[in-house]
Design a protein around this motif. Structure first.
Motif, short mmCIF file in Angstrom:
data_model
loop_
_atom_site.label_atom_id
_atom_site.label_comp_id
_atom_site.label_asym_id
_atom_site.label_seq_id
_atom_site.Cartn_x
_atom_site.Cartn_y
_atom_site.Cartn_z
N ASP A 1 0.82 -1.21 0.00
CA ASP A 1 0.00 0.00 0.00
C ASP A 1 0.85 1.26 0.00
N GLN A 2 1.99 1.22 0.71
CA GLN A 2 2.90 2.37 0.73
C GLN A 2 3.50 2.59 -0.66
N LEU A 3 3.87 1.52 -1.34
CA LEU A 3 4.42 1.64 -2.70
C LEU A 3 3.37 2.21 -3.65
N ILE A 4 2.16 1.70 -3.57
CA ILE A 4 1.09 2.21 -4.43
C ILE A 4 0.84 3.68 -4.15
N ALA A 5 0.80 4.06 -2.88
CA ALA A 5 0.60 5.47 -2.52
C ALA A 5 1.74 6.33 -3.06
N GLY A 6 2.95 5.79 -3.07
CA GLY A 6 4.09 6.53 -3.61
C GLY A 6 4.03 6.71 -5.12
N LEU A 7 3.41 5.75 -5.81
CA LEU A 7 3.29 5.83 -7.27
C LEU A 7 2.25 6.85 -7.73
N LYS A 8 1.20 7.01 -6.96
CA LYS A 8 0.08 7.86 -7.39
C LYS A 8 0.46 9.30 -7.73
N PRO A 9 1.35 9.96 -6.97
CA PRO A 9 1.71 11.34 -7.34
C PRO A 9 2.41 11.47 -8.69
N LEU A 10 2.91 10.36 -9.23
CA LEU A 10 3.55 10.43 -10.55
C LEU A 10 2.58 10.88 -11.63
N ARG A 11 1.27 10.75 -11.36
CA ARG A 11 0.26 11.23 -12.31
C ARG A 11 0.41 12.74 -12.57
N GLY A 12 1.07 13.44 -11.67
CA GLY A 12 1.28 14.88 -11.83
C GLY A 12 2.37 15.24 -12.83
N LYS B 1 12.37 10.08 -21.00
CA LYS B 1 13.59 10.57 -20.36
C LYS B 1 13.27 11.75 -19.44
N LEU B 2 12.37 12.64 -19.88
CA LEU B 2 11.95 13.76 -19.02
C LEU B 2 11.32 13.23 -17.73
N TYR B 3 10.53 12.16 -17.85
CA TYR B 3 9.93 11.52 -16.69
C TYR B 3 11.01 11.00 -15.75
N GLN B 4 12.01 10.30 -16.30
CA GLN B 4 13.07 9.72 -15.47
C GLN B 4 13.78 10.78 -14.63
N ASP B 5 13.97 11.97 -15.19
CA ASP B 5 14.69 13.04 -14.51
C ASP B 5 13.79 13.99 -13.72
N HIS B 6 12.47 13.79 -13.78
CA HIS B 6 11.52 14.68 -13.13
C HIS B 6 11.64 14.59 -11.61
N PRO B 7 11.55 15.74 -10.91
CA PRO B 7 11.65 15.73 -9.44
C PRO B 7 10.65 14.81 -8.74
N LEU B 8 9.43 14.67 -9.28
CA LEU B 8 8.46 13.76 -8.65
C LEU B 8 8.90 12.30 -8.75
N HIS B 9 9.50 11.93 -9.88
CA HIS B 9 10.00 10.56 -10.03
C HIS B 9 11.20 10.33 -9.11
N LEU B 10 12.10 11.29 -9.06
CA LEU B 10 13.28 11.16 -8.19
C LEU B 10 12.86 11.07 -6.72
N LYS B 11 11.84 11.82 -6.34
CA LYS B 11 11.31 11.76 -4.97
C LYS B 11 10.70 10.39 -4.69
N PHE B 12 9.97 9.84 -5.66
CA PHE B 12 9.39 8.50 -5.50
C PHE B 12 10.49 7.47 -5.24
N VAL B 13 11.56 7.49 -6.03
CA VAL B 13 12.66 6.54 -5.86
C VAL B 13 13.30 6.71 -4.48
N LYS B 14 13.52 7.95 -4.08
CA LYS B 14 14.12 8.22 -2.77
C LYS B 14 13.21 7.74 -1.63
N ASP B 15 11.92 8.04 -1.72
CA ASP B 15 10.99 7.73 -0.64
C ASP B 15 10.58 6.26 -0.58
N CYS B 16 10.58 5.58 -1.72
CA CYS B 16 10.04 4.21 -1.77
C CYS B 16 11.06 3.15 -2.13
#
Length: 134
Positions: free
Chosen positions: A53-64, A104-119
């Motif tokens: 559930d924590q992983l799923i919650a971490g993925l959801k903000p990527l929609r932004g 590639k823009l997605y890979q470098d996006h701050p929201l994606h980097l935050k997801f990797v760091k947090d999850c």
């Protein structure tokens, strides 16, 4: 054998399916490749509902992230057991991008980097399948 009205069939589900095929063909005909980014996650604590559930919650903000055209987050389905089906993963995400550059823009996006760091501490293994329209 049950009877059916062919006009009802064509005006309903089958016609809708044909429309979907026509739309996909039109998109491909435009010359714009579509990139599919499918990611599978195996949790360190396999079977942990809290971690899942924590992983799923971490993925959801990527929609932004604006370059993501579509995002589907899922868990293994209870489909028929067959040798070709691998449902050993815990969570998957499927993203659609207009181009390799957008991915590639997605890979470098701050929201994606935050997801990797947090999850990142939640998963033991990640497998990625990227494909473009053929």
């Amino acid at each position: 054998m049950p009877s059916f009205d062919r006009r009802v069939l064509l005006s309903g589900g089958l016609a809708a399916g044909v429309g979907a095929v026509s739309t996909a063909t039109a998109a491909e005909a435009s010359g714009a490749p579509t990139l599919i980014h499918h990611v599978f996650f195996w949790l360190k604590n396999a079977g942990s509902r809290a971690d899942r559930d924590q992983l799923i919650a971490g993925l959801k903000p990527l929609r932004g992230i604006e370059v993501i055209q579509q995002l589907h987050i899922g868990v293994p389905a209870s489909t028929e057991k067959r040798d070709v089906v691998d449902n050993s993963y815990d969570v998957s995400e499927l993203m659609v991008f207009k181009s390799v550059e957008d991915q590639k823009l997605y890979q470098d996006h701050p929201l994606h980097l935050k997801f990797v760091k947090d999850c990142g501490h939640l998963w033991a293994k990640v497998v990625v399948y990227d494909s473009i329209s053929a």
